[in-house]
Design an enzyme around this catalytic site. Structure first.
Site, PDB file in Angstrom:
ATOM      1  N   TYR A  62      -7.481 -14.013   9.270  1.00 27.14           N
ATOM      2  CA  TYR A  62      -8.760 -12.636  10.090  1.00 27.14           C
ATOM      3  C   TYR A  62      -9.808 -12.841  10.898  1.00 27.14           C
ATOM      4  O   TYR A  62     -10.033 -12.937  11.764  1.00 27.14           O
ATOM      5  CB  TYR A  62      -8.875 -11.183   9.164  1.00 27.14           C
ATOM      6  CG  TYR A  62      -7.327 -10.322   9.020  1.00 27.14           C
ATOM      7  CD1 TYR A  62      -7.037  -9.533  10.116  1.00 27.14           C
ATOM      8  CD2 TYR A  62      -6.614 -10.221   7.524  1.00 27.14           C
ATOM      9  CE1 TYR A  62      -6.274  -9.092  10.118  1.00 27.14           C
ATOM     10  CE2 TYR A  62      -5.248  -9.848   7.919  1.00 27.14           C
ATOM     11  CZ  TYR A  62      -5.805  -9.045   9.082  1.00 27.14           C
ATOM     12  OH  TYR A  62      -4.111  -8.499   8.776  1.00 27.14           O
TER      13      TYR A  62
ATOM     14  N   ARG B  67       0.592  -1.082   0.099  1.00 28.06           N
ATOM     15  CA  ARG B  67      -0.265  -0.108  -0.392  1.00 28.06           C
ATOM     16  C   ARG B  67       0.839   1.024   0.017  1.00 28.06           C
ATOM     17  O   ARG B  67       1.501   1.008   0.860  1.00 28.06           O
ATOM     18  CB  ARG B  67      -0.835   0.129   1.480  1.00 28.06           C
ATOM     19  CG  ARG B  67      -1.542   0.895   1.146  1.00 28.06           C
ATOM     20  CD  ARG B  67      -2.792   1.220   2.818  1.00 28.06           C
ATOM     21  NE  ARG B  67      -3.825   0.113   2.330  1.00 28.06           N
ATOM     22  CZ  ARG B  67      -4.774  -0.244   3.466  1.00 28.06           C
ATOM     23  NH1 ARG B  67      -4.072   0.426   4.840  1.00 28.06           N
ATOM     24  NH2 ARG B  67      -5.528  -0.674   3.808  1.00 28.06           N
TER      25      ARG B  67
ATOM     26  N   ASP C  22      -8.723  -1.461   0.946  1.00 28.60           N
ATOM     27  CA  ASP C  22      -8.430  -3.007   2.031  1.00 28.60           C
ATOM     28  C   ASP C  22      -8.761  -3.827   1.785  1.00 28.60           C
ATOM     29  O   ASP C  22     -10.018  -4.785   1.522  1.00 28.60           O
ATOM     30  CB  ASP C  22      -9.404  -2.438   3.425  1.00 28.60           C
ATOM     31  CG  ASP C  22      -8.584  -3.306   4.468  1.00 28.60           C
ATOM     32  OD1 ASP C  22      -7.583  -2.499   5.612  1.00 28.60           O
ATOM     33  OD2 ASP C  22      -8.567  -4.697   4.977  1.00 28.60           O
TER      34      ASP C  22
ATOM     35  N   ARG D 297      -7.810  11.861   7.066  1.00 30.04           N
ATOM     36  CA  ARG D 297      -7.966  10.926   8.370  1.00 30.04           C
ATOM     37  C   ARG D 297      -8.592  11.860   9.380  1.00 30.04           C
ATOM     38  O   ARG D 297      -9.321  10.970  10.119  1.00 30.04           O
ATOM     39  CB  ARG D 297      -6.725  10.162   8.227  1.00 30.04           C
ATOM     40  CG  ARG D 297      -6.802   9.066   7.777  1.00 30.04           C
ATOM     41  CD  ARG D 297      -7.744   8.185   7.512  1.00 30.04           C
ATOM     42  NE  ARG D 297      -8.589   7.307   8.801  1.00 30.04           N
ATOM     43  CZ  ARG D 297      -7.704   6.555   9.751  1.00 30.04           C
ATOM     44  NH1 ARG D 297      -6.918   5.967   9.163  1.00 30.04           N
ATOM     45  NH2 ARG D 297      -8.594   6.215  10.715  1.00 30.04           N
TER      46      ARG D 297
ATOM     47  N   ARG E  66       0.533   6.792   6.887  1.00 30.94           N
ATOM     48  CA  ARG E  66       0.162   7.665   7.469  1.00 30.94           C
ATOM     49  C   ARG E  66       1.153   8.503   7.408  1.00 30.94           C
ATOM     50  O   ARG E  66       1.209  10.056   8.624  1.00 30.94           O
ATOM     51  CB  ARG E  66      -0.271   7.323   9.087  1.00 30.94           C
ATOM     52  CG  ARG E  66      -1.278   6.992   9.424  1.00 30.94           C
ATOM     53  CD  ARG E  66      -2.070   6.389  10.779  1.00 30.94           C
ATOM     54  NE  ARG E  66      -1.241   4.684  10.317  1.00 30.94           N
ATOM     55  CZ  ARG E  66      -1.766   4.395  11.806  1.00 30.94           C
ATOM     56  NH1 ARG E  66      -1.709   3.895  12.728  1.00 30.94           N
ATOM     57  NH2 ARG E  66      -0.641   2.540  10.753  1.00 30.94           N
TER      58      ARG E  66
END
Length: 322
Positions: free
Chosen positions: A128, A2, A51, A15, A6
């Site tokens: 997950y 990705r 995502d 954000r 941030r």
């Protein structure tokens, strides 16, 4: 990996206003975030901002992101009955916002650089879904995998079907290449990978076929590179835990490779960063088929100027080599 995140001030500004899921689910916002690194860094491709967990919700596994902890599945899989309740879905409907973002990004890029789409591999998605989020030992995942192999097969069959269709839909929407992330597959032994993960990953790559180039990436995979190659992908991702030339020799030169700078080098002195970058490039030699990349994602505390310097340096060294 990705690209946006941030470490970029413009991303942090967004954000402040929107959650991560709002960015992923709003095509115009996902487009803006996808383009941010293209504007600021000399990247050779754009990576769709999304995502890998997005397919979980339409399957019946809603989730959110908890600050400081990462993704949290609302009702993780606990029984074999939970697996049977999972829904297959049409990604062109349930994930239409992702496909619209692809079309918007392609229009904005106007051929400047190609666009890479992506999805998560069955083992990583299953981990997950069972663990409920990040895990250190994957104990619940392996307990189901070893203790209920038939249920594990049903679960991974569902994920393979969903992910293959989702990637084909991304290709139809316009991505120029796709990447399959098996982020947690390094927790398996090579024998377990061949039994419990490889068949489902192979199905995905077989479905994609030769529509677009496909990249296969995992972390902690130094013991199973040959198995990743056999599972599929024209390009095999390599993390920083193994020298690139050693990995490429094992994978075979008929495959391209991607990697493999340690992302934490971007946090240190730039002299060390550039020295290690040249080491990676030297190990690739003048052999065609090397995509320079990090061995995993950019860390949030990374200085943007270090990333910009890295991209410029790779291009400069590559041009001199020609």
């Amino acid at each position: 990996m990705r690209q946006a995140g941030r470490y970029m001030s413009e991303y942090r500004a967004l954000r402040q206003k929107y959650s991560l899921l709002e960015l992923c689910r709003t095509p115009e916002l996902a487009t803006e975030v996808t383009l941010q690194p293209v504007r600021r860094i000399e990247v050779d491709a754009a990576i769709l901002f999304s995502d890998l967990l997005l397919p979980l919700e339409p399957m019946g596994l809603p989730f959110d992101f908890v600050k400081g902890e990462g993704p949290a599945i609302t009702n993780p899989i606990e029984t074999t009955a939970d697996i049977d309740r999972l829904d297959l879905f049409e990604p062109r409907e349930s994930l239409a916002h992702v496909l619209e973002a692809i079309r918007l990004v392609k229009r904005e890029l106007a051929g400047r650089v190609p666009l890479i789409g992506f999805a998560g591999a069955p083992f990583t998605l299953a981990s997950y879904a069972i663990e409920g989020g990040h895990s250190s030992h994957f104990a619940r995942t392996k307990a189901l995998m070893y203790g209920h192999p038939e249920a594990w097969q049903r679960l991974c069959d569902k994920f393979a079907t969903v992910v293959a269709d989702y990637l084909v839909a991304q290709i139809e929407a316009g991505v120029d290449a796709v990447q399959l992330f098996d982020s947690w597959v390094g927790t398996l032994s090579p024998a377990d990978y061949r039994e419990f993960a490889l068949p489902y990953t192979r199905r995905i790559f077989a479905t994609i076929g030769r529509r677009v180039p496909a990249i296969h990436f995992g972390t902690g995979t130094a013991t199973m590179l040959e198995d990743l190659r056999d599972a599929g992908g024209a390009v095999i991702g390599i993390d920083w835990r193994i020298p690139l030339d050693d990995a490429w020799k094992r994978i075979g030169y008929e495959h391209a490779v991607q990697g493999n700078l340690d992302p934490t080098l971007l946090l240190g002195p730039t002299t060390r960063l550039l020295d290690e970058t040249e080491n990676v490039l030297a190990r690739a030699g003048d052999r065609p088929g090397h995509i320079f990349n990090l061995g995993h994602g950019i860390l949030p505390s990374t200085p943007l100027e270090h990333v910009q310097m890295l991209a410029r340096h790779v291009h400069s060294v590559s041009r001199r080599a020609k």
